[in-house]
Scaffold this motif. Structure first.
Motif, PDB file in Angstrom:
ATOM      1  N   ILE A   1     135.016  66.268   6.351  1.00  0.00           N
ATOM      2  CA  ILE A   1     136.715  66.214   6.067  1.00  0.00           C
ATOM      3  C   ILE A   1     138.141  66.023   5.015  1.00  0.00           C
ATOM      4  CG2 ILE A   1     136.893  63.961   7.632  1.00  0.00           C
ATOM      5  CD1 ILE A   1     138.967  65.565   9.784  1.00  0.00           C
ATOM      6  N   GLY A   2     138.232  66.615   4.829  1.00  0.00           N
ATOM      7  CA  GLY A   2     139.411  65.542   3.733  1.00  0.00           C
ATOM      8  C   GLY A   2     139.176  67.321   3.125  1.00  0.00           C
ATOM      9  N   ALA A   3     140.570  66.755   1.463  1.00  0.00           N
ATOM     10  CA  ALA A   3     140.545  67.497   0.918  1.00  0.00           C
ATOM     11  C   ALA A   3     139.997  68.720   0.308  1.00  0.00           C
ATOM     12  CB  ALA A   3     141.860  66.856  -0.384  1.00  0.00           C
ATOM     13  N   ASP A   4     138.668  67.849  -0.119  1.00  0.00           N
ATOM     14  CA  ASP A   4     137.797  67.885  -0.425  1.00  0.00           C
ATOM     15  C   ASP A   4     136.492  68.638   0.118  1.00  0.00           C
ATOM     16  OD1 ASP A   4     138.628  68.065  -3.295  1.00  0.00           O
ATOM     17  OD2 ASP A   4     138.743  66.133  -3.382  1.00  0.00           O
ATOM     18  N   ALA A   5     136.873  68.662   1.306  1.00  0.00           N
ATOM     19  CA  ALA A   5     135.646  68.967   2.250  1.00  0.00           C
ATOM     20  C   ALA A   5     135.293  69.794   2.301  1.00  0.00           C
ATOM     21  CB  ALA A   5     135.677  68.328   3.685  1.00  0.00           C
ATOM     22  N   GLN A   6     133.371  70.134   2.772  1.00  0.00           N
ATOM     23  CA  GLN A   6     132.737  71.594   2.461  1.00  0.00           C
ATOM     24  C   GLN A   6     131.764  71.812   3.395  1.00  0.00           C
ATOM     25  OE1 GLN A   6     130.541  71.713  -1.407  1.00  0.00           O
ATOM     26  NE2 GLN A   6     132.501  71.454  -2.476  1.00  0.00           N
ATOM     27  N   ASN A   7     131.771  73.086   3.885  1.00  0.00           N
ATOM     28  CA  ASN A   7     130.286  73.213   5.105  1.00  0.00           C
ATOM     29  C   ASN A   7     129.046  72.395   5.097  1.00  0.00           C
ATOM     30  OD1 ASN A   7     132.946  74.912   6.796  1.00  0.00           O
ATOM     31  ND2 ASN A   7     131.694  76.569   5.292  1.00  0.00           N
TER      32      ASN A   7
ATOM     33  N   LEU B   1     136.198  58.659  22.175  1.00  0.00           N
ATOM     34  CA  LEU B   1     136.199  60.001  21.760  1.00  0.00           C
ATOM     35  C   LEU B   1     138.194  60.176  21.504  1.00  0.00           C
ATOM     36  CD1 LEU B   1     135.363  62.680  22.710  1.00  0.00           C
ATOM     37  CD2 LEU B   1     136.672  63.009  24.931  1.00  0.00           C
ATOM     38  N   ALA B   2     138.662  59.802  22.633  1.00  0.00           N
ATOM     39  CA  ALA B   2     140.648  59.130  22.173  1.00  0.00           C
ATOM     40  C   ALA B   2     139.988  59.043  20.696  1.00  0.00           C
ATOM     41  CB  ALA B   2     141.271  58.916  22.979  1.00  0.00           C
ATOM     42  N   ASP B   3     139.953  57.943  19.982  1.00  0.00           N
ATOM     43  CA  ASP B   3     139.923  57.543  18.503  1.00  0.00           C
ATOM     44  C   ASP B   3     139.142  58.699  17.658  1.00  0.00           C
ATOM     45  OD1 ASP B   3     140.155  54.797  19.885  1.00  0.00           O
ATOM     46  OD2 ASP B   3     138.821  54.063  19.489  1.00  0.00           O
ATOM     47  N   ILE B   4     137.784  59.340  18.066  1.00  0.00           N
ATOM     48  CA  ILE B   4     137.821  60.611  16.757  1.00  0.00           C
ATOM     49  C   ILE B   4     138.423  60.660  16.988  1.00  0.00           C
ATOM     50  CG2 ILE B   4     136.403  62.777  16.676  1.00  0.00           C
ATOM     51  CD1 ILE B   4     134.078  59.545  17.642  1.00  0.00           C
TER      52      ILE B   4
ATOM     53  N   THR C   1     138.910  69.306   8.867  1.00  0.00           N
ATOM     54  CA  THR C   1     139.707  69.374   8.116  1.00  0.00           C
ATOM     55  C   THR C   1     140.729  70.673   8.467  1.00  0.00           C
ATOM     56  OG1 THR C   1     138.954  68.456   6.650  1.00  0.00           O
ATOM     57  CG2 THR C   1     140.834  69.149   5.768  1.00  0.00           C
ATOM     58  N   GLY C   2     141.439  70.094   9.666  1.00  0.00           N
ATOM     59  CA  GLY C   2     142.807  70.864  10.284  1.00  0.00           C
ATOM     60  C   GLY C   2     141.732  71.412  11.666  1.00  0.00           C
TER      61      GLY C   2
ATOM     62  N   GLY D   1     143.374  64.572  14.031  1.00  0.00           N
ATOM     63  CA  GLY D   1     144.619  64.468  14.321  1.00  0.00           C
ATOM     64  C   GLY D   1     145.372  64.664  12.059  1.00  0.00           C
ATOM     65  N   THR D   2     144.851  63.113  11.916  1.00  0.00           N
ATOM     66  CA  THR D   2     145.340  62.815  10.818  1.00  0.00           C
ATOM     67  C   THR D   2     145.094  63.535   9.993  1.00  0.00           C
ATOM     68  OG1 THR D   2     143.233  61.000   9.961  1.00  0.00           O
ATOM     69  CG2 THR D   2     144.425  60.937  11.029  1.00  0.00           C
ATOM     70  N   PHE D   3     144.139  64.637  10.108  1.00  0.00           N
ATOM     71  CA  PHE D   3     143.714  65.297   8.990  1.00  0.00           C
ATOM     72  C   PHE D   3     144.257  66.897   9.625  1.00  0.00           C
ATOM     73  CE2 PHE D   3     140.757  61.921   8.000  1.00  0.00           C
ATOM     74  CZ  PHE D   3     140.877  62.030   7.018  1.00  0.00           C
TER      75      PHE D   3
END
Length: 144
Positions: free
Chosen positions: A41-47, A115-118, A54-55, A123-125
């Motif tokens: 997750i994040g700007a440079d994330a890859q599969n 679960l809520a925290d994850i 991300t998103g 959501g921040t991404f």
């Protein structure tokens, strides 16, 4: 007797949903570590073994280019499944039960607060989540 059981179930569901609204992204970042074996997750994330997250909130299921989804998830995406808080809660609690035929071997997240925290961390991404936070009255400057 049945009515009592139904009411108890509805109250339990409501309590779980209330917990989701109170997710802590910082705690979610720590809990997300168990997801890092398969997801980035994040700007440079890859599969990786799993798709980039991300998103993910607000995104149609099975929509990351270049990732080979299970037939079950591809069909769900074609049928209009969009990842929102409720869909993520359902899926992440028990992926194989929620989506029979998924490739995701993860057993699920059983603790409602974790679960809520994850989901709060995810959501921040997610652009829609960030925009909601930016536009909330608590973030707006006071008039005067």
């Amino acid at each position: 007797m049945r009515l009592t059981a139904l009411l108890a179930g509805a109250l339990a569901f409501g309590a779980a949903s209330a917990v989701l609204a109170e997710g802590d992204p910082a705690a979610g970042e720590k809990a997300f570590r168990k997801c890092l074996a398969c997801h980035q997750i994040g700007a440079d994330a890859q599969n990786k073994t799993g798709p980039v997250l991300t998103g993910v909130i607000g995104r149609p299921a099975a929509s990351i280019d270049g990732f080979s989804y299970s037939d079950a998830l591809s069909e769900a995406g074609s049928s209009g499944l969009v990842w929102d808080h409720a869909e993520l809660e359902n899926f992440l609690t028990n992926p194989r039960k929620a989506m029979p035929g998924t490739k995701m071997a993860f057993p699920g997240i059983r603790k409602p607060q974790e679960l809520a925290d994850i989901i709060a961390y995810l959501g921040t991404f997610s652009e829609g989540e960030v925009m909601e936070a930016e536009e909330s009255p608590a973030q707006m400057p006071a008039e005067g």
